[in-house]
Every structure is written in C-alpha cells, then in structure tokens.
Motif scaffolding. Structure first.
Motif, PDB file in Angstrom:
ATOM      1  N   ILE A  13     144.469  34.565  22.607  1.00 40.98           N
ATOM      2  CA  ILE A  13     143.312  34.722  21.720  1.00 40.98           C
ATOM      3  C   ILE A  13     142.185  33.844  22.259  1.00 40.98           C
ATOM      4  O   ILE A  13     142.380  32.647  22.494  1.00 40.98           O
ATOM      5  CB  ILE A  13     143.628  34.289  20.272  1.00 40.98           C
ATOM      6  N   VAL A  20     136.070  37.308  18.611  1.00 39.41           N
ATOM      7  CA  VAL A  20     137.456  36.865  18.798  1.00 39.41           C
ATOM      8  C   VAL A  20     138.143  37.960  19.595  1.00 39.41           C
ATOM      9  O   VAL A  20     138.323  39.078  19.113  1.00 39.41           O
ATOM     10  CB  VAL A  20     138.167  36.650  17.454  1.00 39.41           C
ATOM     11  N   GLY A  22     141.436  39.329  21.780  1.00 38.58           N
ATOM     12  CA  GLY A  22     142.874  39.120  21.864  1.00 38.58           C
ATOM     13  C   GLY A  22     143.517  40.137  22.773  1.00 38.58           C
ATOM     14  O   GLY A  22     143.012  41.253  22.945  1.00 38.58           O
ATOM     15  N   ARG A  36     139.620  43.190  19.502  1.00 38.13           N
ATOM     16  CA  ARG A  36     138.602  42.167  19.251  1.00 38.13           C
ATOM     17  C   ARG A  36     138.055  42.302  17.839  1.00 38.13           C
ATOM     18  O   ARG A  36     138.147  43.365  17.213  1.00 38.13           O
ATOM     19  CB  ARG A  36     137.455  42.250  20.259  1.00 38.13           C
ATOM     20  N   ILE A  53     142.056  35.526  13.031  1.00 40.27           N
ATOM     21  CA  ILE A  53     143.039  35.330  14.101  1.00 40.27           C
ATOM     22  C   ILE A  53     144.345  36.014  13.755  1.00 40.27           C
ATOM     23  O   ILE A  53     144.949  36.714  14.591  1.00 40.27           O
ATOM     24  CB  ILE A  53     143.258  33.826  14.354  1.00 40.27           C
ATOM     25  N   VAL A  56     144.117  39.691  14.218  1.00 38.71           N
ATOM     26  CA  VAL A  56     144.188  40.058  15.639  1.00 38.71           C
ATOM     27  C   VAL A  56     145.628  40.011  16.133  1.00 38.71           C
ATOM     28  O   VAL A  56     146.092  40.919  16.841  1.00 38.71           O
ATOM     29  CB  VAL A  56     143.280  39.120  16.478  1.00 38.71           C
ATOM     30  N   VAL A  77     145.925  30.098  21.877  1.00 39.18           N
ATOM     31  CA  VAL A  77     144.572  30.221  21.340  1.00 39.18           C
ATOM     32  C   VAL A  77     143.639  29.327  22.147  1.00 39.18           C
ATOM     33  O   VAL A  77     143.876  28.122  22.284  1.00 39.18           O
ATOM     34  CB  VAL A  77     144.516  29.816  19.852  1.00 39.18           C
ATOM     35  N   LEU A 318     141.135  34.483  27.625  1.00 38.43           N
ATOM     36  CA  LEU A 318     142.241  35.178  26.954  1.00 38.43           C
ATOM     37  C   LEU A 318     143.525  35.066  27.784  1.00 38.43           C
ATOM     38  O   LEU A 318     144.594  34.710  27.264  1.00 38.43           O
ATOM     39  CB  LEU A 318     141.833  36.644  26.759  1.00 38.43           C
TER      40      LEU A 318
END
Length: 334
Positions: A13, A20, A22, A36, A53, A56, A77, A318
C-alpha cells in the motif's frame, strides 16, 4: 537475506497526498493485481484514512482469489510522513491527520495479516535496490522529486532509518540561508528550489511579471495560472518551449547542488532520482550532473557517484512496501 518463497505474494500500500495505491506483488516484484482510492484529506480523522486502507486490502484479497493467485501473506504500508523507528507509528504526516498515530496496531485490529509500516521513500528505495536502478548496489541514495523532496539512504545493503526513524528528510536541508520560506517553517530549504512546487512557483512568477517568455505557458492554461502544473511545464519543455526548458534547468541545477552536499556526507555509489518531476529526464538530470561535477568536494581526486533515473516509476513505493512487509515476516519466521 532470506530468499523469497516460490509463488509467495504480499500486499503493498502506497499512501500519497492524493491517492492510496495498492497491489498484490509477487516475489519477483511484479504487481499482479492493483487498485486505488482517493486519499482522505487532513480534515478527516485517522479512522477515515484507516478505513480506506482496509477497503483497499479487502479489495486486493478478493482480486487475488479471483485471479487464482497465492493468498497474500503480509501487508506493507508506505506512508508519506515521519515513521518512528519502531516501524509501527506515524509520528507526523503533512497531508494526513496522523499525529503519533499507532497505525500498525490500528490496522492490525482490522486486518488478519502481519503488517509492516515504513516511510514511502524508504519503500521506493528498497524496490529500486531489489528490482531496479540500485540493484546489486550496497550504498545508494534515493531522491524523490514531487511536490517537495523525499529521500532515503541505503548503507551496506541496509536502509538507514536513524535513531528516531526520520532519516532521509533531505528536502529540508538549508541550501540558501534566509531564502524562500518553506512549509516546514524554515527558510531556504532544498525543496524550495528543486521540486514540483518550485518549478510551478517560478513559472507563475514570470507570468505574473507579464514576461513575454511565459506566453506559451499562459496559453496552455487559458490564462488561469491556478491551473498550471509541473507536468504541463515538462510537456512544454518537450515541445521546445525555451522558458520551460530553462526552468527545468534551474531545478536541475539546484538538484545538483543538493546531491553534491549529500555525496560529501554519505559517499554513495549511486543517486536514484524518482518522483513525478523526474519524468523530465535529461532536461533535469543533465543540469544536475553538470552542477554535481562542478561542486563535488574533492572532484578530480575521488570516484563520483552515478546519477540515474528510477526505473520502477510510480510503482516503486507500492512494490517496496510489499517487499519490506514480506521480508519482515520471513525474518520473524526464521
């Protein structure tokens, strides 16, 4: 380093100021599925960011099943902000509401996988070290040029996080005493002279002065300077606009100044330049290399580090976050 298990996957992530991102990443650093979401702005509570998060992660777990991939074994992350040495707490994130946020604990209560937290630039450098421009290099510096400047350091094959986890904040080195005011509260910070914000600020300054040199840039935004962006200036430079090329050259000059300072302090083998502004390629890196060669301490009597463009592009954070997460799990298991 413990080798990756054949067929293993991990979730990465990357939390930026606007999105964000992922993905499910395999042991070779390939993103097999991705998703995303928009990043909640800093007016939202930490819980809202964590909701995003978790959303995702859930999406990626479902996609992995649908794609017939091995079940992800961990979540890594990468956060744009200060991550404490415990790699569990986000001390401060300028674009989010996190202030001493126990992110690993909060996510661990909602995600049934081992979780690793790290700074996004650390994650990007780790990806470039494992799979990209710094592969097989033991001493490297990553500089990410975006809205500001982020950074990370690799020493003898290990990420340098510092005693408190906040190493690599190169953007706030002072390069011009009493210079431009920075968002951090100080003046003359490096990112005020070599970043996307600096590029746009200088272009707007020319336009506001009614400089005829800014005519093409103004035309690109219909006279609305508020719509001017770094990528637009880069596109204009690629099209041959002389002032756009000059502006990128100035950003590159200041990039070289900072790199020379870092070389004196750290002495890496390679500087890897990533982030959105690096898309300007040689229009940026050429002037940076010229300035670096002129200002390197001991020039002519010492090996000079290479300056190269990152190869993984916007996926580096990522991929690096996923890889760091997977390797953390293997270290615990061993």
């Amino acid at each position: 380093m413990t080798p990756a298990r054949t067929g293993s996957t991990a979730i990465g992530i990357d939390i930026g100021g606007t999105k964000v991102s992922g993905g499910v990443v395999d042991a070779g650093g390939r993103i097999r599925v991705r998703t995303r979401r928009d990043t909640p702005d800093r007016s939202h509570t930490p819980a809202v960011v964590e909701d995003t998060i978790v959303e995702v992660v859930d999406d990626l777990l479902g996609q992995a099943v649908d794609a017939g991939l091995p079940a992800p074994q961990s979540v890594g992350v990468g956060a744009a902000g200060f991550v404490a040495a415990d790699r569990a707490t986000v001390v401060f994130a300028p674009h989010l509401s996190w202030r001493n946020e126990p992110l690993r604990q909060s996510l661990g209560e909602r995600v049934d996988l081992p979780i690793t937290i790290d700074n996004d630039a650390n994650a990007a450098l780790w990806a470039e070290h494992r799979f990209g421009a710094a592969r097989d290099v033991t001493h490297a510096v990553m500089i990410t040029l975006g809205t500001g400047i982020g950074g990370a350091v690799l020493i003898e094959g290990h990420l340098l996080r510092g005693r408190y986890g906040i190493a690599g904040e190169f953007g706030h080195m002072q390069v011009v005493p009493g210079g431009q005011r920075c968002e951090c509260g100080n003046r003359g910070c490096w990112e005020q002279y070599s970043s996307g914000n600096a590029l746009v600020r200088e272009a707007r300054t020319l336009a506001l002065a009614n400089s005829p040199m800014a005519t093409d840039l103004l035309a690109r935004v219909g006279g609305d300077l508020g719509q001017l962006t770094g990528p637009m200036i880069t596109d204009a430079a690629r099209s041959g606009d002389p002032i756009a090329r000059e502006l990128l050259g100035e950003i590159g000059h200041w990039l070289g100044v900072g790199i020379a300072n870092l070389a004196a302090a750290i002495d890496p083998e390679v500087f890897v330049i990533g982030g959105g502004v690096s898309a300007a390629g040689d229009m940026l890196l050429g002037p940076a290399q010229d300035t670096f060669a002129r200002q390197l301490t001991g020039r002519g009597y010492r090996p000079a580090a290479r300056i190269v463009e990152a190869t993984l592009g916007p996926d580096a954070g990522l991929v690096g976050a996923a890889t760091l997460g997977a390797e953390s799990v293997r270290e615990v298991a061993s």
